[in-house]
Design a protein around this motif. Sequence first.
Motif, PDB file in Angstrom:
ATOM      1  N   ILE A   1      14.880  -2.318   1.964  1.00 61.88           N
ATOM      2  CA  ILE A   1      13.458  -2.004   1.775  1.00 61.88           C
ATOM      3  C   ILE A   1      12.587  -3.170   2.204  1.00 61.88           C
ATOM      4  O   ILE A   1      11.564  -2.994   2.880  1.00 61.88           O
ATOM      5  CB  ILE A   1      13.186  -1.626   0.312  1.00 61.88           C
ATOM      6  N   ALA A   2      12.967  -4.388   1.819  1.00 66.55           N
ATOM      7  CA  ALA A   2      12.169  -5.575   2.166  1.00 66.55           C
ATOM      8  C   ALA A   2      12.059  -5.726   3.684  1.00 66.55           C
ATOM      9  O   ALA A   2      10.963  -5.916   4.232  1.00 66.55           O
ATOM     10  CB  ALA A   2      12.792  -6.817   1.536  1.00 66.55           C
ATOM     11  N   ASN A   3      13.179  -5.623   4.385  1.00 68.15           N
ATOM     12  CA  ASN A   3      13.140  -5.770   5.847  1.00 68.15           C
ATOM     13  C   ASN A   3      12.375  -4.625   6.494  1.00 68.15           C
ATOM     14  O   ASN A   3      11.633  -4.817   7.470  1.00 68.15           O
ATOM     15  CB  ASN A   3      14.565  -5.836   6.390  1.00 68.15           C
TER      16      ASN A   3
ATOM     17  N   GLN B   1       7.867  -1.163  -6.791  1.00 65.90           N
ATOM     18  CA  GLN B   1       9.105  -1.821  -6.424  1.00 65.90           C
ATOM     19  C   GLN B   1       8.845  -3.097  -5.633  1.00 65.90           C
ATOM     20  O   GLN B   1       9.594  -4.067  -5.738  1.00 65.90           O
ATOM     21  CB  GLN B   1       9.980  -0.879  -5.583  1.00 65.90           C
ATOM     22  N   ALA B   2       7.783  -3.080  -4.814  1.00 69.32           N
ATOM     23  CA  ALA B   2       7.503  -4.207  -3.930  1.00 69.32           C
ATOM     24  C   ALA B   2       6.265  -4.956  -4.399  1.00 69.32           C
ATOM     25  O   ALA B   2       5.252  -4.348  -4.737  1.00 69.32           O
ATOM     26  CB  ALA B   2       7.306  -3.720  -2.501  1.00 69.32           C
TER      27      ALA B   2
ATOM     28  N   THR C   1       0.832  -1.205   0.000  1.00 68.76           N
ATOM     29  CA  THR C   1       0.000   0.000   0.000  1.00 68.76           C
ATOM     30  C   THR C   1       0.864   1.252   0.000  1.00 68.76           C
ATOM     31  O   THR C   1       2.017   1.244   0.465  1.00 68.76           O
ATOM     32  CB  THR C   1      -0.932   0.014   1.219  1.00 68.76           C
ATOM     33  N   GLU C   2       0.311   2.340  -0.529  1.00 67.90           N
ATOM     34  CA  GLU C   2       1.066   3.587  -0.620  1.00 67.90           C
ATOM     35  C   GLU C   2       1.413   4.130   0.768  1.00 67.90           C
ATOM     36  O   GLU C   2       2.492   4.704   0.971  1.00 67.90           O
ATOM     37  CB  GLU C   2       0.263   4.615  -1.405  1.00 67.90           C
ATOM     38  N   GLU C   3       0.487   3.957   1.733  1.00 71.42           N
ATOM     39  CA  GLU C   3       0.761   4.453   3.082  1.00 71.42           C
ATOM     40  C   GLU C   3       1.958   3.744   3.691  1.00 71.42           C
ATOM     41  O   GLU C   3       2.829   4.372   4.305  1.00 71.42           O
ATOM     42  CB  GLU C   3      -0.490   4.230   3.955  1.00 71.42           C
ATOM     43  N   LEU C   4       2.029   2.434   3.518  1.00 74.17           N
ATOM     44  CA  LEU C   4       3.155   1.674   4.064  1.00 74.17           C
ATOM     45  C   LEU C   4       4.447   2.048   3.344  1.00 74.17           C
ATOM     46  O   LEU C   4       5.514   2.169   3.977  1.00 74.17           O
ATOM     47  CB  LEU C   4       2.882   0.173   3.929  1.00 74.17           C
TER      48      LEU C   4
ATOM     49  N   THR D   1       8.782  -9.468  -2.555  1.00 70.47           N
ATOM     50  CA  THR D   1       9.843  -9.268  -3.546  1.00 70.47           C
ATOM     51  C   THR D   1      10.019  -7.775  -3.787  1.00 70.47           C
ATOM     52  O   THR D   1       9.052  -7.070  -4.053  1.00 70.47           O
ATOM     53  CB  THR D   1       9.498  -9.960  -4.871  1.00 70.47           C
ATOM     54  N   VAL D   2      11.243  -7.310  -3.676  1.00 72.65           N
ATOM     55  CA  VAL D   2      11.564  -5.897  -3.885  1.00 72.65           C
ATOM     56  C   VAL D   2      12.609  -5.801  -4.996  1.00 72.65           C
ATOM     57  O   VAL D   2      13.622  -6.502  -4.961  1.00 72.65           O
ATOM     58  CB  VAL D   2      12.081  -5.236  -2.595  1.00 72.65           C
ATOM     59  N   LYS D   3      12.351  -4.923  -5.954  1.00 73.70           N
ATOM     60  CA  LYS D   3      13.275  -4.705  -7.055  1.00 73.70           C
ATOM     61  C   LYS D   3      13.918  -3.328  -6.916  1.00 73.70           C
ATOM     62  O   LYS D   3      13.225  -2.338  -6.713  1.00 73.70           O
ATOM     63  CB  LYS D   3      12.549  -4.805  -8.398  1.00 73.70           C
ATOM     64  N   ASP D   4      15.227  -3.298  -7.056  1.00 76.61           N
ATOM     65  CA  ASP D   4      15.966  -2.032  -6.993  1.00 76.61           C
ATOM     66  C   ASP D   4      17.319  -2.236  -7.662  1.00 76.61           C
ATOM     67  O   ASP D   4      17.915  -3.326  -7.547  1.00 76.61           O
ATOM     68  CB  ASP D   4      16.154  -1.585  -5.544  1.00 76.61           C
ATOM     69  N   PRO D   5      17.797  -1.227  -8.388  1.00 73.03           N
ATOM     70  CA  PRO D   5      19.122  -1.370  -9.013  1.00 73.03           C
ATOM     71  C   PRO D   5      20.224  -1.646  -7.997  1.00 73.03           C
ATOM     72  O   PRO D   5      21.227  -2.282  -8.322  1.00 73.03           O
ATOM     73  CB  PRO D   5      19.328  -0.014  -9.716  1.00 73.03           C
TER      74      PRO D   5
END
Length: 595
Positions: free
Chosen positions: A65-67, A38-39, A19-22, A53-57
Motif C-alpha cells: 500500500i505504501a509503495n 490506514q495511511a 485523500t479519499e480519491e488517492l 506510514t501505513v498500518k495493516d495486520p
Amino acid sequence: YSYLNNQDIVDTYAQLLTTEELLFQASEALGFPVRKGQATAKQVDDTKFVVLTVKDPDPFKAATIANGLVSIMISQNENLQSVQFAAAEKNLQDRIDQAEEQIATLETQISQISDEMLQSQIESVQLQMDDVQAQVNNLKTDMAQIYPGSLAVENIADLKSLTEDLESLTEEEIAQLTAYQTKLDEITPILELYQEIYTELVVLGQTTGASNQNPTDLDRLKTTLNLYQQIYISSINNLETLKLAKAQNTPTVMQVETAAKPTVPISPKPTETALLGAAIGLLITAAIVFLIEFLDDTLKTPDEIKAILEVPVIGFIGELKQSSKKGEDALGVYVAKNPRSPVAEAFRSLRTNLEYSSVDNPVKTVLVTSSRESEGKSTIAANLAIVEAQSGKAVVIVDADMRRPKVHLQFSKPNRMGLSDVVTGKLGIDDVLKTYDQVENLSIITCGTIPPNPAELLGSERMSQTLKDLKMRFDVIILDTPPMIVSDAQILSSKVDGLVYVVIPGQTRAITAMRPLEELRRIESKVLGVVANKIPRNRDYYYGGYNYYSPYSNHYSYHTESIVPNSEIDMDSKKVTPLGSVFEKYQRRDADKQN
C-alpha cells in the motif's frame, strides 16, 4: 504561478497522500481495499521529506500500500502539472500562428492597395478582436465564479496582494484563479494591439477619401504589419516565459526509499501501553488533587486561621467520641464524662487562654457563636462552662439561641421555662435556674418558650438587666447564641465582655468566616479569639494545638479516652478528680517553692 512556499508544498503533498480519491485509486490498482485511516503522512522536521506510514495486520500489504500510494501520487502530480500549462501553451501557439498568417498577408497586400483590401483587413481584424475579447470575457467570468473580488484585479501583481483575502479558498481554487489571471495578463496586451490596429484601419480608411492614394495606403499597411510583428514577438516571448515557468514551478516528487515488509509490529505493545497508562493516570490523579486543593477555600491550619481572620486561635478541640445514641446533642457534657481525655485538657487550655485574654479587665460574660450551623458552638459552650465550674468558679450557662435551642438537650433538662420567660418578665432568675448534679458550681438557664421575635427580645433593656443580675450572682456567664447568619449574636455581642468564634478546620470557608467578623469589628465588639473545633485525630495540633503533648503519644493511659457510660455517675463514690485541678495543684506548689 503559485503562492505556495516550500513548506506549504510539502504539507500539501502530505495531505494528498491520504485523500479519499488517492486511496480509491490505490484500491483499484492494488486489487484490495485501502481504508481511510490506514495511511498517515508527516513531514520530517526541517526537511522536504515526507514519511508515509501505513498500518495493516498483514505486513506485506502494508508495504504494498505504501509503495502504491507514492507511485499513484507521483503519476497524478505529473498529469496535473501537464494539464495546468497545456491550455496556456495552446492559446499562445494559436496566437503566434495567426500573427504569422497576418504578417504574410500584409506583406502581400503592401503592393496591392485597394479599398476592398482595406475593408477585408478591417473585417479580419474585427473577427480576431472579437475572438480575443470573448476569451477575455470568459476568463473574467470564470474568475468571478471562484472569487467575486477578482473583477477589480488588473494584473497578477494585484492578485498576489490579495493573499490574505484568498485564505478562505482551497488550494485548487487558488491555483485555477492564478492560472486564469496569468492567461488574462497575456491576452489583454494582444487585445489592446488589435484594438489599436482596428482604430488605425478605420481612421485611415475614413480620412483618405480615395483609394488611389498609394502612399497613404502603403503607410497604413506598413503600420499594421509592424503591429502584427509586435504581436508575434510578444506571443513568442510569452510562450518562452510560460515554458520557463513550467520548468521552474513543476515540483519534483520522487520516492527516496521503497517501503519494505516490516519484521516487528508497531502495535500492540503491552509494556509500553501499560506504562503510558500508568503515567497518564498518575498525572490525572495529581491534576485532580491539585484542582481540589486549588478550589478548596476552607480554613485549614491555625496559622491560616490567624492570618485570614486576623484573630488569635485560643482553643483546639478535637473530634469527640460519644457512646450514647443521642449523638451530638449529648456531647455537651463530654468533659464531665471523659475528664482524662485529650479533649478535656484542650478545654482546660481554652479556659486558661480566656482568663489571660484580658488581665486588666477579667472576662465574666462570654458569648459563643459561629459563622454557620453545625459547627459545634453549643458543644463548645457547654463543655467550656463545665471546665470553668471545675476550677471552682460559680458558672451559669445561658441558652440565648431562641431559634434552635440546644443547651437543654446537652444537659438533658426540660425547656418549659427559661431565658425568654425571664426577659419578658413572666418569671425570675431563680425560677428558671437548673443545676447539673455531676458538676458542682454549674447552673443552667435554658431557652424557655421560643418567642416570635428573638432578635428584639435579646436587644431589649430587660436582657441587659438580666445579664447585670447574673454578673452579680456568678463568676462566669457563658451564652450560647445562634450562628452569625442571623443578627442575634451581633446584638448580644455589645452586651458581653467578649466573644468566642467557633470554626471547623477544613470545613469552614474563609469568606463565610470573614464576613461576620467584619460586622463585629464594625460595631466594635470584642472578639476574644477563635476556637478550632472538630479537629481530626491525624492533625498534629489535635492535642490542644501544642507539640508539648507529642512526647506522651506512647502513654496509653494519658491519650486513651475514658468514655463513661451515660448512666448517672456518682462523682463522690468514683472520686474522679478533674485533671485541671491536678495541674493547678502542681502550679501552686511550684509557686510556693519559689516564694
